[in-house]
Design a protein around this motif. Structure first.
Motif, short mmCIF file in Angstrom:
data_model
loop_
_atom_site.label_atom_id
_atom_site.label_comp_id
_atom_site.label_asym_id
_atom_site.label_seq_id
_atom_site.Cartn_x
_atom_site.Cartn_y
_atom_site.Cartn_z
N MET A 1 34.08 -82.03 -17.59
CA MET A 1 33.66 -83.35 -17.27
C MET A 1 34.31 -83.81 -15.84
O MET A 1 35.60 -83.47 -15.57
CB MET A 1 34.09 -84.65 -18.29
N LYS A 2 33.51 -84.58 -15.08
CA LYS A 2 34.03 -84.83 -13.76
C LYS A 2 34.84 -86.52 -13.80
O LYS A 2 35.33 -86.79 -12.93
CB LYS A 2 33.04 -84.79 -12.70
N THR A 3 34.36 -87.20 -14.71
CA THR A 3 34.91 -88.52 -14.77
C THR A 3 35.87 -88.54 -16.19
O THR A 3 35.91 -87.65 -16.96
CB THR A 3 33.71 -89.49 -15.17
N SER A 4 36.60 -89.47 -16.25
CA SER A 4 37.57 -89.89 -17.21
C SER A 4 37.66 -91.30 -17.69
O SER A 4 37.52 -92.16 -16.80
CB SER A 4 38.99 -89.52 -16.74
#
Length: 351
Positions: A1-4
């Motif tokens: 995943m590139k977002t958190s």
């Protein structure tokens, strides 16, 4: 995943060292915007010539602006999923931040305690801000109640750190040198003849004025500090919360109370330490803030005869002028009018 989605209580580890994004260069524009938000009139952080007269090479950034910027750096990693920021301890300001300086921040997890509700836990961190020369500009402890990703009981034994008390006089960083003719030449520019010797322990000062919090202002402030906490930004996320609306960032109230304290503490030129603090109740747009201060201690600074320190307790209330009324109810909790109870230390010239 590139977002958190940010950290939840289960994601913290005791002793963990966290490097926070993003480096932040402070400018004269930040100073001007901070002044527009709070209207602070303290001469040392308002006038370059006044600052130079006290030995600084240029107008410094207000210490509380430094605090907000360092605090804002920590939010995405510490309190993005927080329920409430609970308190501060042992905050010490280091070398002043000057326009053009770049501030970075790190934190260490020093305590973890799951709460009995099974839904939240308290995270204790020591956070530090440094400039581009790796000099400490701020070091402080805070603790925050953070949601769990999934409600559950925690088997691990709680670790609650011993919280530091008031910063001793010998540990205060004193960046100013007060000229011998301060009382005659500079005190009128500061706005008052009241100096260190004119304040007595136990004295209480009603700062008289009030300031109403506007929605646009507190939103602008949190963006200025790059504070991404959902409780301040996201009305959609808050619509179904306990309050149903966005909360005003607690640091916004600290700066409002400090600005109000000018009326009665005009020569309290520099905040040197935040010893302890509690955000007692939430503040919302439309509330009007008042403040009063009590002198807790008069501190002599080692080797200094030009400047002393006052340890102050400043209490901020909402929609209630600061007359004589009890801060706590019969249940021992803060009355709903009380929004801030802050113990901090300021530098003030001696006569």
């Amino acid at each position: 995943m590139k977002t958190s989605a940010g950290r939840y209580f289960e994601d913290f580890r005791l002793g963990e060292h966290i490097v926070h994004a993003t480096p932040r260069t402070l400018t004269d524009g930040d100073i001007a915007l901070s002044t527009a938000l709070y209207g602070s009139r303290f001469a040392l952080t308002s006038g370059a010539t006044f600052a130079e007269a006290l030995g600084l090479r240029q107008l410094p950034v207000d210490p509380l602006l430094t605090f907000h910027v360092v605090f804002g750096k920590t939010v995405p990693d510490i309190s993005i999923n927080a329920v409430a920021n609970l308190g501060y301890a042992g905050g010490r300001f280091g070398v002043p931040v000057l326009p053009g300086d770049t501030v970075t921040a790190t934190s260490e997890v020093i305590g973890l305690k799951a709460n009995r509700d099974g839904r939240t836990g308290t995270v204790y961190v020591r956070s530090q801000g440094r400039n581009q020369r790796d000099e400490v500009v701020l070091d402080y402890v805070r603790w925050v109640m953070v949601n769990k990703a999934e409600p559950h009981e925690t088997a691990e034994a709680p670790v609650v750190p011993e919280l530091p008390g008031a910063v001793p006089a010998g540990d205060l960083h004193v960046p100013i040198t007060v000229p011998v003719d301060y009382a005659a030449r500079l005190a009128p520019l500061a706005g008052s003849a009241q100096l260190f010797e004119d304040y007595e322990v136990g004295e209480r000062i009603d700062h008289v004025d009030g300031m109403t919090v506007e929605e646009a202002e507190h939103m602008l402030a949190t963006r200025l500090y790059q504070n991404t906490a959902k409780v301040h930004f996201n009305q959609l996320a808050q619509a179904d919360s306990r309050f149903g609306r966005r909360l005003v960032y607690g640091g916004h109230i600290i700066s409002m109370a400090r600005a109000l304290s000018f009326n009665g503490l005009q020569n309290a030129l520099w905040v040197a330490a935040i010893n302890a603090g509690t955000h007692a109740n939430p503040t919302f747009a439309g509330d009007t803030i008042h403040a009063w201060s009590e002198v807790l201690e008069r501190l002599d600074l080692p080797g200094r005869t030009d400047v002393g320190a006052l340890r102050l307790r400043t209490v901020a209330t909402k929609n209630h002028p600061c007359g004589d009324f009890p801060l706590r109810g019969e249940d021992g909790r803060y009355r709903p009018e009380v929004v801030l109870d802050l113990d901090y230390t300021v530098l003030i010239p001696r006569g």
